[in-house]
Scaffold this active site. Structure first.
Site, PDB file in Angstrom:
ATOM      1  CB  VAL A   5      35.832  36.668  41.893  1.00  0.00           C
ATOM      2  CG1 VAL A   5      35.726  36.010  40.534  1.00  0.00           C
ATOM      3  CG2 VAL A   5      35.061  35.867  42.941  1.00  0.00           C
ATOM      4  CB  THR A  36      40.631  39.682  43.185  1.00  0.00           C
ATOM      5  OG1 THR A  36      41.078  40.507  44.252  1.00  0.00           O
ATOM      6  CG2 THR A  36      41.543  38.481  43.035  1.00  0.00           C
ATOM      7  CG  ASP A  37      35.416  40.798  41.972  1.00  0.00           C
ATOM      8  OD1 ASP A  37      35.718  40.182  43.022  1.00  0.00           O
ATOM      9  OD2 ASP A  37      34.608  40.364  41.139  1.00  0.00           O
ATOM     10  CD  GLN A  38      33.803  45.970  47.619  1.00  0.00           C
ATOM     11  OE1 GLN A  38      32.978  46.215  46.747  1.00  0.00           O
ATOM     12  NE2 GLN A  38      33.923  46.709  48.705  1.00  0.00           N
ATOM     13  CG  MET A  39      32.246  39.889  45.502  1.00  0.00           C
ATOM     14  SD  MET A  39      30.928  39.258  44.425  1.00  0.00           S
ATOM     15  CE  MET A  39      31.608  39.590  42.809  1.00  0.00           C
TER      16      MET A  39
END
Length: 132
Positions: A20, A15-18
């Site tokens: 997602v 995932t990314d920082q969010m």
């Protein structure tokens, strides 16, 4: 067997920082579905490579519908489109634990002779496993 269902849990590293899932990871989800599809037939990439066949991806498409997020449980449905000849084609549908559609995709792979580095026919043992 023309269809297979594989489940996986989204890891934090995907995932990314969010939280997602990064879009590039969907190709890996498709690969997971495809390799498990083969494994359920009693065939592995390793076995194919030992017999001198490799399967490079020559086309990959993905249509994103909804974001997958950290810790989601994804169901990857992998479907063989038609009898494999020199190429093998799969469709994919990924849903989450709530049965929400995350994405759809398609990949085409070519059977390649590892010695000549040229396209070759689908191995007979795979066709037999598929009932062709």
């Amino acid at each position: 067997m023309k269809k297979s269902l594989t489940k996986t849990r989204v890891r934090y590293s995907e995932t990314d920082q969010m939280g997602v899932v990064y879009h590039g990871n969907y190709a890996q989800f498709f690969e997971l579905g495809r390799t498990e599809w083969l494994r359920k037939l009693g065939v592995t990439y390793k076995d194919m490579e030992i017999s001198g066949i490799m399967l490079p991806v020559i086309s990959l498409n993905c249509r994103f519908i909804k974001s997958a997020k950290y810790d989601d449980i994804l169901s990857i449905e992998t479907t063989l489109i038609k009898k494999p000849l020199v190429k093998i084609e799969f469709d994919y549908t990924i849903t989450n634990q709530n049965k929400e559609l995350i994405c759809t995709g398609n990949s085409v792979l070519a059977f390649m002779d590892m010695k000549t580095n040229k396209p070759t026919k689908c191995p007979e043992y795979l066709l037999t496993s598929l009932g062709f």
